[in-house]
Design a protein around this motif. Structure first.
Motif, PDB file in Angstrom:
ATOM      1  N   ARG A 147      45.757  46.027  49.361  1.00  0.00           N
ATOM      2  CA  ARG A 147      44.448  46.201  49.699  1.00  0.00           C
ATOM      3  C   ARG A 147      43.905  47.632  49.103  1.00  0.00           C
ATOM      4  O   ARG A 147      44.517  48.608  49.924  1.00  0.00           O
ATOM      5  N   TYR A 148      43.123  47.739  48.275  1.00  0.00           N
ATOM      6  CA  TYR A 148      42.920  48.955  47.532  1.00  0.00           C
ATOM      7  C   TYR A 148      41.407  49.430  48.160  1.00  0.00           C
ATOM      8  O   TYR A 148      41.113  50.350  48.136  1.00  0.00           O
ATOM      9  N   GLY A 149      40.570  48.331  48.504  1.00  0.00           N
ATOM     10  CA  GLY A 149      39.189  48.498  48.803  1.00  0.00           C
ATOM     11  C   GLY A 149      38.460  49.096  47.673  1.00  0.00           C
ATOM     12  O   GLY A 149      37.394  49.905  47.871  1.00  0.00           O
ATOM     13  N   ASP A 150      38.778  49.124  46.601  1.00  0.00           N
ATOM     14  CA  ASP A 150      38.198  49.415  45.205  1.00  0.00           C
ATOM     15  C   ASP A 150      38.208  48.609  44.099  1.00  0.00           C
ATOM     16  O   ASP A 150      39.308  48.418  43.708  1.00  0.00           O
ATOM     17  N   ALA A 151      37.115  48.273  43.490  1.00  0.00           N
ATOM     18  CA  ALA A 151      37.078  47.459  42.475  1.00  0.00           C
ATOM     19  C   ALA A 151      37.966  48.108  41.307  1.00  0.00           C
ATOM     20  O   ALA A 151      38.521  47.064  40.512  1.00  0.00           O
ATOM     21  N   GLU A 152      37.795  49.133  40.851  1.00  0.00           N
ATOM     22  CA  GLU A 152      38.388  49.690  39.692  1.00  0.00           C
ATOM     23  C   GLU A 152      39.775  49.450  39.819  1.00  0.00           C
ATOM     24  O   GLU A 152      40.519  49.325  38.813  1.00  0.00           O
ATOM     25  N   GLN A 153      40.383  50.070  41.000  1.00  0.00           N
ATOM     26  CA  GLN A 153      41.819  49.919  41.157  1.00  0.00           C
ATOM     27  C   GLN A 153      42.535  48.229  40.969  1.00  0.00           C
ATOM     28  O   GLN A 153      43.300  48.420  40.634  1.00  0.00           O
ATOM     29  N   VAL A 154      41.575  47.603  41.815  1.00  0.00           N
ATOM     30  CA  VAL A 154      42.022  46.252  41.624  1.00  0.00           C
ATOM     31  C   VAL A 154      41.956  45.660  40.209  1.00  0.00           C
ATOM     32  O   VAL A 154      43.015  44.953  39.804  1.00  0.00           O
ATOM     33  N   GLY A 155      40.899  46.199  39.520  1.00  0.00           N
ATOM     34  CA  GLY A 155      40.931  45.711  38.155  1.00  0.00           C
ATOM     35  C   GLY A 155      42.168  46.168  37.252  1.00  0.00           C
ATOM     36  O   GLY A 155      42.810  45.466  36.555  1.00  0.00           O
ATOM     37  N   GLU A 156      42.433  47.536  37.444  1.00  0.00           N
ATOM     38  CA  GLU A 156      43.584  48.017  36.684  1.00  0.00           C
ATOM     39  C   GLU A 156      45.143  47.333  37.090  1.00  0.00           C
ATOM     40  O   GLU A 156      45.668  47.028  36.215  1.00  0.00           O
ATOM     41  N   ARG A 157      45.223  47.041  38.399  1.00  0.00           N
ATOM     42  CA  ARG A 157      46.212  46.585  38.872  1.00  0.00           C
ATOM     43  C   ARG A 157      46.491  45.009  38.306  1.00  0.00           C
ATOM     44  O   ARG A 157      47.582  44.541  38.256  1.00  0.00           O
ATOM     45  N   ALA A 158      45.345  44.401  38.484  1.00  0.00           N
ATOM     46  CA  ALA A 158      45.310  42.926  37.928  1.00  0.00           C
ATOM     47  C   ALA A 158      45.752  42.842  36.462  1.00  0.00           C
ATOM     48  O   ALA A 158      46.424  42.193  36.181  1.00  0.00           O
TER      49      ALA A 158
END
Length: 371
Positions: A147-158
């Motif tokens: 859980r990153y709570g940040d859309a940009e981080q989620v997108g990068e990791r995805a």
């Protein structure tokens, strides 16, 4: 095949999340989570066969070790290690005073897995053969993001997980924006599941799930607190029309039966290091078939529990996926068995028992002293 000794071996192995910035990750009760806790359960028979198990131990190593050594070990010394079902039943009966959930059953799970490892080694067969034989040699995995709570981080990791070969993703988010971003990155054909870790009451859960629906979550996992509120889980699933998943917090097949009777989930998620080991996991699978529920194991492990999960997926759960925490570990007990191939699949071990011995050098270097 008499049990000579039972030993709890606590390990802590540093890790870092995949991604450009690495960083720390929030654990339980606001703690920074930078080390994987692994409690190995080592069982040796009088004939010299050694079996290895794992008990779920994140943030609870000390009390879990005490349960294994002070409550379980004295009760099973000199028992026939091959009498796995009877040992499981007898321990559940004898220890129910201390609860049939949480740390008590985590410890029982570790013992049970070790006994199955012994059984396979004694027979010269892999555990999946003891369970009826394997239907596949590799298991599709999914990248289970933090859980990153940040859309940009989620997108990068995805994107990083997809580039690595994964074709299924799991988010641990409680807002819509990260799911929206992951869907934009992944496109329409990649299943994306969302584990929320029990944050909401019914009305709030219904609202957020409705907001997530346009981004096609494959399932929403554990949306309600308390997680055993099966009645409201069933109502929530019916109201929203989104498949729900739960079960990582459920211990013993009896708890899953209550879940299935309520019609609470589309996907059941028994955790072999929590539910009561391989014995209770198999019972849960049998019940899931009875109620038409699909099984997707909870398996964010890097120890013996992951090997056990691979054997179960190869045999009694032939359509399930393997969950892989999306992180890098400083050292690994089982080498490349916990690493996916270029297609995001994991190899099923074929050696006797669970198929591979834990690396003694890792045990030596990462063992927690004076716990």
């Amino acid at each position: 095949m008499r049990i000579k000794s039972v030993e709890a071996i606590p390990l802590e192995i540093p890790f870092s999340p995949f991604g450009k910035d690495g960083g720390t990750t929030k654990g339980w009760a606001g703690n920074k989570w930078q080390k994987l806790s692994v409690l190995l359960v080592r069982v040796e028979t009088q004939s010299g066969i050694v079996g290895w198990g794992e008990a779920f131990s994140y943030n609870c190593l000390r009390p879990l070790k005490a349960v294994v050594e002070d409550m379980i070990a004295p009760a099973v010394l000199d028992r026939d290690a091959s009498d796995i079902a009877a040992i499981s039943t007898d321990l559940q009966k004898g220890m129910h005073l201390w609860g049939r959930y949480g740390i008590t059953v985590f410890a029982l799970s570790g013992l049970d897995i070790a006994l199955w490892d012994i059984a396979g080694k004694a027979a010269g067969k892999p555990v999946h053969e003891l369970l009826g034989g394997k239907s596949r040699s590799t298991i599709e995995g999914y990248a289970s993001l933090f859980r990153y709570g940040d859309a940009e981080q989620v997108g990068e990791r995805a994107q990083a997980a997809l580039d690595q070969g994964y074709r299924v993703l799991k988010l641990h988010e409680i807002t819509v924006a990260p799911l929206k971003m992951a869907r934009e990155v992944a496109g329409p054909d990649i299943p994306i599941t969302v584990d929320t870790n029990c944050p909401w009451q019914f009305d709030e859960a219904a609202q957020v799930i409705e907001e997530m629906k346009p981004y096609d979550p494959y399932w929403i996992e554990e949306p309600l607190f308390p997680p055993e509120d099966f009645e409201h889980l069933a109502k929530l699933q019916e109201l929203t029309g989104v498949p729900l998943a739960a079960g990582e917090n459920a211990c013993t097949a009896m708890e899953f039966r209550k879940m299935f009777q309520a019609g609470a989930v589309t996907f059941a998620q028994p955790s072999v290091t929590k539910v009561g080991g391989i014995t209770e996991f198999v019972k849960t699978v049998e019940q899931a078939k009875e109620f038409g529920v699909k099984v997707m194991p909870h398996s964010p492990y890097f120890g013996t529990g992951y090997l056990a999960t691979l054997h179960l997926l190869a045999s009694v759960v032939p359509e399930g996926w393997a969950e892989r925490f999306y992180l890098t570990v400083e050292a690994c007990l089982y080498g490349d068995l916990i690493e996916p191939n270029e297609h995001g699949h994991f190899r099923v071990p074929d050696g006797p028992g669970l198929g591979m011995e834990p690396d003694p050098n890792v045990i030596r270097d990462y063992r927690v002293k004076n716990l």
